[in-house]
Scaffold this motif. Structure first.
Motif, mmCIF file in Angstrom:
data_model
loop_
_atom_site.group_PDB
_atom_site.id
_atom_site.type_symbol
_atom_site.label_atom_id
_atom_site.label_comp_id
_atom_site.label_asym_id
_atom_site.label_seq_id
_atom_site.Cartn_x
_atom_site.Cartn_y
_atom_site.Cartn_z
ATOM 1 N N THR A 171 46.020 39.534 31.383
ATOM 2 C CA THR A 171 44.780 39.265 32.105
ATOM 3 C C THR A 171 44.386 40.475 32.953
ATOM 4 O O THR A 171 45.219 41.302 33.318
ATOM 5 N N ALA A 172 43.091 40.550 33.240
ATOM 6 C CA ALA A 172 42.530 41.594 34.106
ATOM 7 C C ALA A 172 41.614 40.895 35.108
ATOM 8 O O ALA A 172 40.911 39.947 34.735
ATOM 9 N N SER A 173 41.606 41.352 36.341
ATOM 10 C CA SER A 173 40.681 40.750 37.311
ATOM 11 C C SER A 173 39.234 41.070 36.925
ATOM 12 O O SER A 173 38.319 40.336 37.262
ATOM 13 N N GLY A 174 39.058 42.201 36.220
ATOM 14 C CA GLY A 174 37.702 42.673 35.914
ATOM 15 C C GLY A 174 37.227 43.710 36.919
ATOM 16 O O GLY A 174 36.227 44.392 36.689
ATOM 17 N N THR A 236 42.198 39.389 28.513
ATOM 18 C CA THR A 236 41.324 38.318 28.985
ATOM 19 C C THR A 236 40.972 38.583 30.447
ATOM 20 O O THR A 236 41.858 38.858 31.255
ATOM 21 N N ILE A 237 39.690 38.505 30.767
ATOM 22 C CA ILE A 237 39.278 38.664 32.165
ATOM 23 C C ILE A 237 39.507 37.340 32.911
ATOM 24 O O ILE A 237 39.025 36.278 32.487
ATOM 25 N N HIS A 238 40.258 37.444 33.998
ATOM 26 C CA HIS A 238 40.618 36.265 34.812
ATOM 27 C C HIS A 238 40.532 36.728 36.266
ATOM 28 O O HIS A 238 41.480 37.275 36.816
ATOM 29 N N PRO A 239 39.336 36.564 36.868
ATOM 30 C CA PRO A 239 39.055 37.218 38.151
ATOM 31 C C PRO A 239 39.992 36.803 39.285
ATOM 32 O O PRO A 239 40.097 37.518 40.276
ATOM 33 N N GLN A 240 40.688 35.665 39.150
ATOM 34 C CA GLN A 240 41.502 35.191 40.273
ATOM 35 C C GLN A 240 42.909 35.798 40.276
ATOM 36 O O GLN A 240 43.663 35.621 41.240
ATOM 37 N N SER A 241 43.319 36.476 39.229
ATOM 38 C CA SER A 241 44.632 37.148 39.149
ATOM 39 C C SER A 241 45.791 36.213 39.509
ATOM 40 O O SER A 241 46.668 36.563 40.295
ATOM 41 N N GLN A 242 45.778 35.025 38.925
ATOM 42 C CA GLN A 242 46.887 34.076 39.155
ATOM 43 C C GLN A 242 47.709 33.868 37.881
ATOM 44 O O GLN A 242 48.918 33.695 37.933
ATOM 45 N N VAL A 243 47.023 33.829 36.738
ATOM 46 C CA VAL A 243 47.702 33.844 35.437
ATOM 47 C C VAL A 243 47.803 35.316 35.050
ATOM 48 O O VAL A 243 46.795 36.022 35.037
ATOM 49 N N GLU A 295 37.348 34.878 30.651
ATOM 50 C CA GLU A 295 36.226 35.349 29.826
ATOM 51 C C GLU A 295 36.651 36.621 29.091
ATOM 52 O O GLU A 295 37.598 37.291 29.520
ATOM 53 N N PRO A 296 35.974 36.962 27.998
ATOM 54 C CA PRO A 296 36.347 38.183 27.279
ATOM 55 C C PRO A 296 35.838 39.438 27.998
ATOM 56 O O PRO A 296 34.847 39.370 28.728
ATOM 57 N N PRO A 297 36.498 40.581 27.807
ATOM 58 C CA PRO A 297 36.018 41.831 28.417
ATOM 59 C C PRO A 297 34.797 42.371 27.668
ATOM 60 O O PRO A 297 34.607 42.077 26.493
#
Ligand code: NDP
Ligand code: MG
Length: 388
Positions: A171-174, A236-243, A295-297
């Motif tokens: 995952t990436a925060s974005g 995968t973009i996951h802005p909360q950086s928890q997974v 969401e996808p990058p």
């Protein structure tokens, strides 16, 4: 008792590592500390942790430190100092947290000597991943990732045969520009790029997170750490950086790794592996899960991620070329010499300009690194006369 040599002790990962050491006084002991130029902080760390070997980049800082300390450690400097900290302090564990390709030689030497090497310094795996794996096989030590996504994958893939794994997702925060349109990203300022939404990190990786080059470097890092092909590693973009990562198996099942976005967790995982002990981070708060999104990058707004996939596919020295261009371009951006958008342009130009070769030896890889840096500096001069 694990004896730890910590390279990059004055940085974000370095200071978090010392918090982990402090939380486990009966399990972890510091035998060496190495820093770049922050001699005041290194002095304070030496008084607190009393390493027997210490190193700084410049000889004048080493000399200064010798006159400041209340005890007499051996004080060295430069690349030899880094190497000596890794190999000659009696450490059985190296925590590699220097930033950039400068960390490769000491990490490779420690692997060759059979130490447990906990790698935060992702650039060393990007530049010399194949050589690091060879050194690991020759030395019989251990290679444990500290990068949060890779620590997550280490946990997820344990106990599964490679043929069971269909893909992994990191995952990436974005980054701060996740929602920005391209014209706005192109003109982003230094302060805007340094304003990371979820992680507090050193300046270089923070800029890499804003361009998504950090995620690109991590795709390459994952390929070397886990023996995966480019087509098996997704972002995968996951802005909360928890997974932090997901492992997908051939039966259609995914496993996810979850923890707070605090680097002390993967640092402790790598240092104490395979033990799991309470540490300096409070238990996970599941209220945070209410906000999770994925969401996808967007490769058009973040072309550095595509460049990393390209370099991984080309193989050989291509990742080293990309990394060198990126280190030079990020430094130039942080000095106000190029615009944010030129970081990706410089990386793309240098990756295309220098042909990749098989990466056989450390010297050859470091020579490629030098050539790519020179080419990137020339590119920047040519493209910025009076106009960043
Ligand atoms: P920082 O910039 O905060 O720290 C870098 C450290 O390396 C400092 O101690 C610095 O010394 C030292 N250093 C730099 N160049 C040299 C050199 N030539 N010789 C000796 N020491 C040197 O970076 P981070 O801690 O954020 O990152 C370190 C590494 O970990 C990077 O590779 C990064 O990608 C990776 N990483 C970081 C994460 C984070 O949360 N921060 C997360 C995942 C990976 P000084 O300051 O004294 O000059
Ligand atoms: Mg990471």
């Amino acid at each position: 008792m694990r004896k730890v040599a910590l390279l990059g002790s004055t940085g974000s990962i370095g200071t978090s590592t010392l918090d982990v050491v402090t939380a486990h006084p009966h399990r972890l002991e510091v035998t060496a500390l190495a820093a770049g130029r922050n001699r005041d902080l290194l002095r304070a760390q030496c008084e607190r942790f009393r390493p027997r070997l210490v190193s700084l980049t410049r000889p004048e800082d080493a000399q200064w430190l010798a006159g400041q300390l209340s005890y007499r450690p051996e004080i060295l400097h430069g690349m030899d100092g880094l190497r000596a900290c890794a190999l000659e302090s009696g450490a059985d564990t190296l925590l590699a947290a220097v930033v950039g390709a400068a960390g490769l030689a000491s990490a490779e030497a420690a692997l060759r000597a059979g130490l447990r090497v906990c790698v935060a310094n992702k650039e060393s795996l990007v530049v010399g991943g194949a050589l690091m794996r060879q050194a690991l096989a020759a030395g019989g030590g251990e290679l444990l990732p500290v990068d949060s996504e890779h620590a997550a994958l280490h946990q997820l893939l344990a106990g599964h045969p490679p043929e069971a794994v269909r893909e992994v997702r990191i995952t990436a925060s974005g980054g701060p520009f996740r929602d920005w349109d391209r014209p706005r990203i192109e003109g982003a300022t230094i302060d805007q790029a340094l304003n990371h939404p979820t992680w507090k990190m050193g300046p270089k990786i923070t800029i890499d997170s804003a361009t998504l080059m950090n995620k690109g470097l991590e795709v390459i890092e994952a390929a070397f750490l886990f023996g995966l092909g480019a087509d098996q590693i997704a972002v995968t973009i996951h802005p909360q950086s928890q997974v932090h990562a997901m492992a997908g198996f051939h039966d259609g099942t995914y496993q996810l790794q979850v923890c707070a976005n605090d680097m002390k967790l993967p640092i402790q995982y790598a240092l104490l592996y395979p033990d799991r002990l309470p540490g300096p981070v409070p238990p996970y708060d599941w209220e945070a899960a209410r906000t999770w999104t994925f969401e996808p990058p967007d490769l058009e707004r973040f072309p550095c991620l595509a460049l990393a996939y390209q370099a991984l596919a080309e193989g050989g020295t291509a990742p080293a070329i990309l990394n060198a261009a990126n280190e030079v371009a990020v430094a130039a951006f942080l000095e106000g010499r190029i615009s944010f958008w030129r970081i990706q342009a410089c990386c793309g130009a240098i990756l295309s300009a220098i042909p990749a070769e098989p990466a056989h030896t450390l010297d050859q890889v470091m020579e490629t690194d030098r050539r790519a840096r020179d080419a990137a500096r020339t590119w920047i001069l040519q493209h910025t006369q009076g106009n960043p």
